[in-house]
Design an enzyme around this catalytic site. Structure first.
Site, mmCIF file in Angstrom:
data_model
loop_
_atom_site.group_PDB
_atom_site.id
_atom_site.type_symbol
_atom_site.label_atom_id
_atom_site.label_comp_id
_atom_site.label_asym_id
_atom_site.label_seq_id
_atom_site.Cartn_x
_atom_site.Cartn_y
_atom_site.Cartn_z
ATOM 1 N N ASP B 33 26.465 11.166 11.244
ATOM 2 C CA ASP B 33 27.817 11.290 10.675
ATOM 3 C C ASP B 33 28.842 10.500 11.479
ATOM 4 O O ASP B 33 30.000 10.410 11.090
ATOM 5 C CB ASP B 33 28.262 12.765 10.686
ATOM 6 N N HIS B 34 28.422 9.949 12.596
ATOM 7 C CA HIS B 34 29.363 9.334 13.540
ATOM 8 C C HIS B 34 28.784 8.006 14.000
ATOM 9 O O HIS B 34 28.259 7.925 15.111
ATOM 10 C CB HIS B 34 29.582 10.299 14.725
ATOM 11 N N PHE B 35 28.682 6.918 13.132
ATOM 12 C CA PHE B 35 29.351 6.830 11.832
ATOM 13 C C PHE B 35 28.326 6.438 10.773
ATOM 14 O O PHE B 35 27.467 5.605 11.059
ATOM 15 C CB PHE B 35 30.466 5.780 11.889
#
Lengths: 138, 172
Positions: B33-35
């Site tokens: 999620d990052h990223f």
């Protein structure tokens, strides 16, 4: 887990954002922080402010993949427990050379409302900056 | 995610200095999620710097807790300064060195250095990428009126396992 530390944006303008991070017992890491005493880790308060700041910059088309590069004079106060929420308020304080400086603060929102004990108590306050990604040491 | 942000303690000088390492791996869910891949380009997994700060907090927190024989509940109270100049991606290792500057009945102050090593880079040496200075509170002595559970929830089984698997004898 999904690394989403902003559940709702309450207010947004060119240089200020107010957002909410809900804290729920369904979040796995709260089982480790701490066993028998779950509270939102202080660095997750920072991450909530960072993600709110990124949303603010997205409106200026400068956001996206900027990452946390620094923290200054950040103090912790009240704890945020499952059933509470953290209300973060982040303001853009300046920009130089692609680095954005912010002032941020978080307060505790209680399910019992504003009259509940500890409601509105300061949980975190300080300054931080976002910078472009620089991967590795090369 | 679990809440363990160091994988092994590699050196301990009681009351003075503690060194720990953290491996960064694509097996960690949050990196996706990052990223993630989006309109700006391909996925770019890097460890969130907030969690690098937590790695230092756990390194320094164990140093502080150990100095007091783990009798106190040691909680992060202030980050005077944190600077993280480079990002850690999968295949890299972070090394945290925490130094105890002051400790008394109310709490402690630490300074810390963050280093990064890339397995894919020539030489694979650690290089400094940041500094983090913190203050910790012994909460039972500071948060008047607030009642906490009696057991030391800060230094729980996870940290015991970490110290044991690092070959460090510690009584809780």
């Amino acid at each position: 887990m999904r690394f989403d530390l902003v559940d709702a944006v309450l207010e947004i303008s060119a240089d200020r954002i107010v957002a909410v991070k809900q804290v729920t017992a369904a979040e796995e890491y709260l089982g480790d922080h701490f066993p028998g005493f779950p509270v939102l880790p202080g660095v997750m308060m920072i991450e909530a402010m960072v993600q709110a700041a990124r949303r603010l910059l997205e409106r200026r088309e400068a956001g996206g993949r900027l990452v946390l590069g620094g923290v200054r004079g950040l103090k912790y106060g009240g704890m945020v427990r499952p059933g509470d929420a953290l209300r973060v308020e982040v303001a853009l304080a300046g920009e130089a050379g692609g680095v954005f400086e912010f002032k941020g603060a978080g307060t505790v929102v209680k399910p019992g409302g504003a009259s509940a004990p500890d409601a509105g108590r300061n949980a975190v306050a300080g300054r931080f900056s976002l910078r472009p990604i620089r991967l590795g040491v090369g | 995610m679990r809440w363990m942000w160091i994988d092994r303690v590699i050196a301990l000088e009681p009351g003075r200095r503690l060194v720990a390492v953290k491996n960064v791996s694509l097996a960690e869910e949050h990196l996706h999620d990052h990223f993630p891949a989006d309109g700006r380009g391909a996925a770019l997994p890097v460890m969130p710097a907030s969690l690098i700060i937590e790695g230092m907090a756990q390194t320094a927190g164990i140093l502080v807790g150990h100095a007091g024989r783990f009798a106190e509940k040691v909680i992060l109270a202030k980050i005077g300064k944190a600077e993280i100049d480079r990002d850690a991606g999968p295949g890299m290792t972070l090394r945290y060195t925490a130094t105890l500057e002051r400790i008394d009945t109310l709490g402690a102050s630490t300074t810390g250095v963050v280093e990064l090593m890339d397995h894919a880079a020539p030489g694979t040496a650690f290089a400094e990428i940041g500094r983090i200075d913190m203050m910790f509170s012994h909460i039972d002595r500071n948060m008047a009126g607030t009642e906490f559970p009696e057991h030391n929830f800060v230094f729980s089984e996870g940290f015991r396992t970490l110290l044991r698997s690092s070959g460090i004898e510690a009584e809780f």
